[in-house]
Design a protein around this motif. Structure first.
Motif, PDB file in Angstrom:
ATOM      1  N   ASN A 151       3.977   9.394   6.344  1.00  0.00           N
ATOM      2  CA  ASN A 151       4.225   8.410   5.335  1.00  0.00           C
ATOM      3  C   ASN A 151       3.567   9.059   4.125  1.00  0.00           C
ATOM      4  O   ASN A 151       2.492   9.251   4.085  1.00  0.00           O
ATOM      5  CB  ASN A 151       3.448   7.079   5.701  1.00  0.00           C
ATOM      6  N   PRO A 152       4.448   9.254   3.242  1.00  0.00           N
ATOM      7  CA  PRO A 152       5.932   9.182   3.002  1.00  0.00           C
ATOM      8  C   PRO A 152       6.571   9.899   4.235  1.00  0.00           C
ATOM      9  O   PRO A 152       5.725  11.212   4.643  1.00  0.00           O
ATOM     10  CB  PRO A 152       6.283   9.735   1.908  1.00  0.00           C
ATOM     11  N   ASN A 153       7.732   9.496   4.753  1.00  0.00           N
ATOM     12  CA  ASN A 153       8.450  10.141   5.759  1.00  0.00           C
ATOM     13  C   ASN A 153       9.074  11.566   5.059  1.00  0.00           C
ATOM     14  O   ASN A 153       9.095  11.660   4.003  1.00  0.00           O
ATOM     15  CB  ASN A 153       9.561   9.564   6.028  1.00  0.00           C
ATOM     16  N   ALA A 154       9.352  12.639   5.817  1.00  0.00           N
ATOM     17  CA  ALA A 154       9.993  13.854   5.455  1.00  0.00           C
ATOM     18  C   ALA A 154      10.975  13.955   6.450  1.00  0.00           C
ATOM     19  O   ALA A 154      11.105  13.770   7.662  1.00  0.00           O
ATOM     20  CB  ALA A 154       8.938  14.947   5.796  1.00  0.00           C
ATOM     21  N   PRO A 155      12.222  14.488   6.078  1.00  0.00           N
ATOM     22  CA  PRO A 155      12.548  14.880   4.713  1.00  0.00           C
ATOM     23  C   PRO A 155      13.198  13.908   3.697  1.00  0.00           C
ATOM     24  O   PRO A 155      13.588  14.098   2.645  1.00  0.00           O
ATOM     25  CB  PRO A 155      13.761  15.951   4.783  1.00  0.00           C
ATOM     26  N   THR A 156      12.990  12.648   4.102  1.00  0.00           N
ATOM     27  CA  THR A 156      13.481  11.591   3.223  1.00  0.00           C
ATOM     28  C   THR A 156      12.974  11.145   2.020  1.00  0.00           C
ATOM     29  O   THR A 156      13.318  10.472   1.066  1.00  0.00           O
ATOM     30  CB  THR A 156      13.681  10.367   4.336  1.00  0.00           C
ATOM     31  N   ALA A 157      11.419  11.523   2.031  1.00  0.00           N
ATOM     32  CA  ALA A 157      10.483  11.329   0.869  1.00  0.00           C
ATOM     33  C   ALA A 157      10.271   9.730   0.695  1.00  0.00           C
ATOM     34  O   ALA A 157       9.535   9.280  -0.304  1.00  0.00           O
ATOM     35  CB  ALA A 157      11.346  11.867  -0.330  1.00  0.00           C
ATOM     36  N   VAL A 158      10.714   8.876   1.498  1.00  0.00           N
ATOM     37  CA  VAL A 158      10.364   7.566   1.521  1.00  0.00           C
ATOM     38  C   VAL A 158       9.066   7.070   2.034  1.00  0.00           C
ATOM     39  O   VAL A 158       8.757   7.425   2.891  1.00  0.00           O
ATOM     40  CB  VAL A 158      11.658   6.833   2.482  1.00  0.00           C
ATOM     41  N   GLU A 159       8.554   6.087   1.247  1.00  0.00           N
ATOM     42  CA  GLU A 159       7.163   5.549   1.565  1.00  0.00           C
ATOM     43  C   GLU A 159       7.176   4.242   1.864  1.00  0.00           C
ATOM     44  O   GLU A 159       8.015   3.593   1.761  1.00  0.00           O
ATOM     45  CB  GLU A 159       6.237   5.525   0.282  1.00  0.00           C
ATOM     46  N   MET A 160       6.248   3.817   3.080  1.00  0.00           N
ATOM     47  CA  MET A 160       6.306   2.737   3.785  1.00  0.00           C
ATOM     48  C   MET A 160       5.128   1.896   3.253  1.00  0.00           C
ATOM     49  O   MET A 160       4.087   2.562   2.811  1.00  0.00           O
ATOM     50  CB  MET A 160       6.165   2.906   5.140  1.00  0.00           C
ATOM     51  N   GLU A 161       5.221   0.818   3.153  1.00  0.00           N
ATOM     52  CA  GLU A 161       4.140  -0.048   2.574  1.00  0.00           C
ATOM     53  C   GLU A 161       2.805  -0.129   3.400  1.00  0.00           C
ATOM     54  O   GLU A 161       2.944  -0.189   4.758  1.00  0.00           O
ATOM     55  CB  GLU A 161       4.466  -1.437   2.156  1.00  0.00           C
ATOM     56  N   THR A 162       1.570  -0.205   2.969  1.00  0.00           N
ATOM     57  CA  THR A 162       0.330  -0.419   3.662  1.00  0.00           C
ATOM     58  C   THR A 162       0.583  -1.517   4.673  1.00  0.00           C
ATOM     59  O   THR A 162       0.054  -1.346   5.990  1.00  0.00           O
ATOM     60  CB  THR A 162      -0.946  -0.601   2.790  1.00  0.00           C
ATOM     61  N   SER A 163       1.235  -2.717   4.412  1.00  0.00           N
ATOM     62  CA  SER A 163       1.040  -3.821   5.107  1.00  0.00           C
ATOM     63  C   SER A 163       1.984  -3.795   6.405  1.00  0.00           C
ATOM     64  O   SER A 163       1.664  -4.138   7.516  1.00  0.00           O
ATOM     65  CB  SER A 163       1.348  -4.975   4.479  1.00  0.00           C
ATOM     66  N   ASP A 164       2.938  -2.773   6.284  1.00  0.00           N
ATOM     67  CA  ASP A 164       3.893  -2.453   7.297  1.00  0.00           C
ATOM     68  C   ASP A 164       3.340  -1.689   8.432  1.00  0.00           C
ATOM     69  O   ASP A 164       3.334  -1.705   9.701  1.00  0.00           O
ATOM     70  CB  ASP A 164       5.029  -1.950   6.958  1.00  0.00           C
ATOM     71  N   ILE A 165       2.510  -0.576   7.773  1.00  0.00           N
ATOM     72  CA  ILE A 165       1.696   0.327   8.654  1.00  0.00           C
ATOM     73  C   ILE A 165       0.695  -0.575   9.455  1.00  0.00           C
ATOM     74  O   ILE A 165       0.571  -0.356  10.519  1.00  0.00           O
ATOM     75  CB  ILE A 165       1.077   1.268   7.929  1.00  0.00           C
ATOM     76  N   GLU A 166      -0.037  -1.343   8.735  1.00  0.00           N
ATOM     77  CA  GLU A 166      -0.982  -2.350   9.397  1.00  0.00           C
ATOM     78  C   GLU A 166      -0.365  -3.103  10.482  1.00  0.00           C
ATOM     79  O   GLU A 166      -0.882  -3.164  11.736  1.00  0.00           O
ATOM     80  CB  GLU A 166      -1.638  -3.165   8.205  1.00  0.00           C
ATOM     81  N   ASP A 167       0.766  -3.550  10.371  1.00  0.00           N
ATOM     82  CA  ASP A 167       1.435  -4.229  11.444  1.00  0.00           C
ATOM     83  C   ASP A 167       1.698  -3.457  12.686  1.00  0.00           C
ATOM     84  O   ASP A 167       1.603  -3.808  13.853  1.00  0.00           O
ATOM     85  CB  ASP A 167       2.823  -4.977  10.985  1.00  0.00           C
ATOM     86  N   ILE A 168       2.153  -2.176  12.356  1.00  0.00           N
ATOM     87  CA  ILE A 168       2.527  -1.382  13.512  1.00  0.00           C
ATOM     88  C   ILE A 168       1.120  -0.901  14.167  1.00  0.00           C
ATOM     89  O   ILE A 168       1.002  -1.159  15.636  1.00  0.00           O
ATOM     90  CB  ILE A 168       3.098  -0.035  12.890  1.00  0.00           C
ATOM     91  N   VAL A 169       0.059  -0.642  13.560  1.00  0.00           N
ATOM     92  CA  VAL A 169      -1.347  -0.156  13.875  1.00  0.00           C
ATOM     93  C   VAL A 169      -1.622  -1.502  14.932  1.00  0.00           C
ATOM     94  O   VAL A 169      -2.177  -1.277  16.148  1.00  0.00           O
ATOM     95  CB  VAL A 169      -2.217   0.283  13.098  1.00  0.00           C
ATOM     96  N   ARG A 170      -1.867  -2.826  14.288  1.00  0.00           N
ATOM     97  CA  ARG A 170      -2.176  -4.023  14.912  1.00  0.00           C
ATOM     98  C   ARG A 170      -1.628  -4.095  16.328  1.00  0.00           C
ATOM     99  O   ARG A 170      -2.023  -4.704  17.242  1.00  0.00           O
ATOM    100  CB  ARG A 170      -2.428  -5.145  13.949  1.00  0.00           C
ATOM    101  N   GLU A 171      -0.217  -4.304  16.152  1.00  0.00           N
ATOM    102  CA  GLU A 171       0.304  -4.536  17.500  1.00  0.00           C
ATOM    103  C   GLU A 171       0.551  -3.544  18.391  1.00  0.00           C
ATOM    104  O   GLU A 171       1.192  -3.718  19.476  1.00  0.00           O
ATOM    105  CB  GLU A 171       1.830  -4.905  16.707  1.00  0.00           C
ATOM    106  N   ASN A 172      -0.070  -2.392  18.231  1.00  0.00           N
ATOM    107  CA  ASN A 172      -0.163  -1.211  19.305  1.00  0.00           C
ATOM    108  C   ASN A 172      -1.422  -0.811  19.489  1.00  0.00           C
ATOM    109  O   ASN A 172      -1.697   0.428  19.683  1.00  0.00           O
ATOM    110  CB  ASN A 172       0.494  -0.205  18.874  1.00  0.00           C
ATOM    111  N   SER A 173      -2.466  -1.882  19.666  1.00  0.00           N
ATOM    112  CA  SER A 173      -3.737  -1.457  19.974  1.00  0.00           C
ATOM    113  C   SER A 173      -4.049  -0.732  21.282  1.00  0.00           C
ATOM    114  O   SER A 173      -5.389  -0.123  21.359  1.00  0.00           O
ATOM    115  CB  SER A 173      -4.714  -2.743  19.709  1.00  0.00           C
ATOM    116  N   ASP A 174      -3.072  -0.694  21.998  1.00  0.00           N
ATOM    117  CA  ASP A 174      -3.290  -0.047  23.427  1.00  0.00           C
ATOM    118  C   ASP A 174      -2.971   1.406  23.473  1.00  0.00           C
ATOM    119  O   ASP A 174      -3.305   2.014  24.291  1.00  0.00           O
ATOM    120  CB  ASP A 174      -2.691  -0.854  24.308  1.00  0.00           C
TER     121      ASP A 174
END
Lengths: 355, 355
Positions: A151-174
């Protein structure tokens, strides 16, 4: 075939961008920084004690670790350093991705992830980006053995928002979630703040782009001390001393010259924003890059044609002959002057093709 | 314990010798060279182009590879370089040791071999050295998944003859045999000549001892081009750019200054031979070292006592609290002056203990 060849590990190596040998080349193909490293880096290398090179370096590379820790206001035991972010991520794969379940990453992303997975025999599933080349967080909510995305992704250069990252991290605590922030210094988002809240988040960064030191091979990871401690154990089971003395010295000098770092990063961002306008006028469309490169397609000329024509003019950009992105170019942001030469060259190609 | 911790790779890392931080220390504990690297190394680092550090290094490190190839009169495609011989050997384990059968190495040897085997989940069997700490070639003639041993061996300092190595390599043509020649420059034997005859022999060397550059982390392997090509594929599946630009430049400079290399190696050998006489007079017995260290036991004082007493006098040697060798010290050969201080210190300890 000799008998011993039967037990050779089978791999398909990653192929890095070309490193053309000739001098008069405009090199916009490997996302290097167009500016030299901080003058303090040259200073550190020139005046470093050469006699001490007879001794092993500090296996912990503590001077560098603590310079990075101070910079980000984290503890020394939350920082892991390696020989470029490739070494850091490779070590993280070996350390954390030992589940029976497949790991997840995007279908269009840094093309080393599947190479590491193959090397270490880690099962994986790729999740398609949407039509706008965005990572869809919903794709990362099922059972899995670990997650990695840039994040940003490559080679696309697109950025993801912090809240979306947080959702992924929280939902994958295992499992461990790795956010590869190679380009984050050129964008608006970082997951670093989330480290305080989530012990399963590892953020990886590099000196190769925003700190103009690809030639020195320095990468690092920041995360909870339990993550870092696990990575260190694996690292110390592979190679006690990965960071040589010159890397440590040069890395510390680069971190300390924050004014220079901020200056070159903001210059690259300024050039990038101008490049968006210039290339739009020449018929390109692109994602809203938050990196030091553009991911661009032309409205009438095939990417591969532009790639080849630019090469004839000694301008190297990156072209991936892969599904979904085979009509795109990844163009590293160079100096203003290099970019002007790129615009001129593209204009000639456009004029020639429309004749 | 967090759930993600269940999938962390379990390892017991290698513990390198102490790197004492204080200045006035005589450091004879990690087999470093007591002399600085060639002045040409300092020259190369001082005058190297620092602007180019913004670019990625040559992933093949071809300048260094070809300097080494020229030196040993082999082809470029017979040379593999890495971040110290630990990186090179670790990569070789990952590349070649993928059989169902256990690999073989001596019970008393470089203590990283079992660590790599554990890290990569490679089954292994250790073969006991004989009473004189010699490797018995007969032990390596059965079915196995690969073989590794150092020659001269460490920490025993004992050298094996070329004909014995050849017997092992010939009788094991179905697996890869790695000869770790970290210390061979101080001895009389090398397996390098055998490479022309056997495609399953890999010889590994380092810049850390005889080339006085432990701080730069440079190791290399020489072997049949099929072996080297397999290792490169695995390396390029882990990290495209392992050798940073300063390592490449410094390594080339060191190889080119052959006169300096020969001078420091012969000085160390001279000091070692004198050390044998001095320490014998002080009551030590030892193997006939062909390395830059002695593996010595005292006829009346326990090794651990001498180790601790020397430490109090700021002289660091290496002591391994391990079966069969727990009454031995590994003493790196220092400068003549450092060794004189060692003899004086040992004499004080002997006098004190016999009071």
């Amino acid at each position: 075939m000799s008998d011993w060849e039967k037990n050779v590990r089978k791999v398909t190596p990653y192929i890095p961008g070309e490193q053309p040998k000739c001098a008069h080349v405009i090199k916009l193909n490997t996302n290097e920084c167009p500016y030299p490293p901080s003058p303090m880096v040259a200073e550190a290398l020139n005046h470093g004690n050469k006699e001490k090179l007879r001794l092993y370096p500090d296996p912990e590379a503590m001077e560098l670790v603590s310079a990075i820790a101070d910079y980000y206001n984290v503890d020394n035991n939350q920082v892991f350093v390696g020989v470029g972010s490739d070494d850091v991520i490779g070590m993280a794969f070996l350390t954390f991705f030992n589940s029976d379940k497949p790991i997840l990453f995007p279908d269009i992303t840094y093309s080393f992830y599947d190479v590491w997975a193959d090397l270490f025999k880690i099962d994986y599933i790729t999740k398609p980006l949407n039509q706008n080349f965005e990572i869809m967080k919903e794709d990362y909510m099922g059972e899995n053995g670990g997650i990695i995305f840039p994040n940003p992704n490559a080679p696309t250069a697109v950025e993801m928002e912090t809240s979306d990252i947080e959702d992924i991290v929280r939902e994958n605590s295992d499992v461990v979630v790795i956010v590869d922030e190679a380009y984050a210094d050129f964008g608006d988002v970082t997951a670093l703040e989330l480290i305080k809240k989530y012990d399963n988040l590892l953020v990886v960064r590099t000196f190769s782009k925003s700190r103009a030191m690809a030639g020195m091979r320095i990468g690092y990871a920041i995360g909870n001390e339990k993550l870092i401690s696990a990575m260190k154990s694996v690292k110390f089971s592979y190679n006690s001393y990965t960071m040589n003395m010159t890397s440590i010295d040069a890395g510390v000098a680069a971190i300390k010259d924050d004014a220079y770092f901020k200056k070159i990063v903001s210059q690259i961002i300024e050039t990038r924003e101008r490049a968006k306008k210039e290339l739009a006028e020449l018929g390109f469309t692109f994602t809203d890059s938050k990196t030091n490169f553009l991911f661009a397609k032309h409205n009438s000329i095939k990417a591969e044609v532009i790639f080849e024509e630019l090469k004839k003019k000694n301008i190297f950009v990156r072209y991936f002959k892969k599904p979904r992105i085979d009509n795109y170019l990844r163009i590293t942001i160079g100096t203003e002057q290099e970019m002007q030469q790129l615009y001129d060259a593209v204009r000639e190609i456009v004029d020639m093709q429309s004749d």
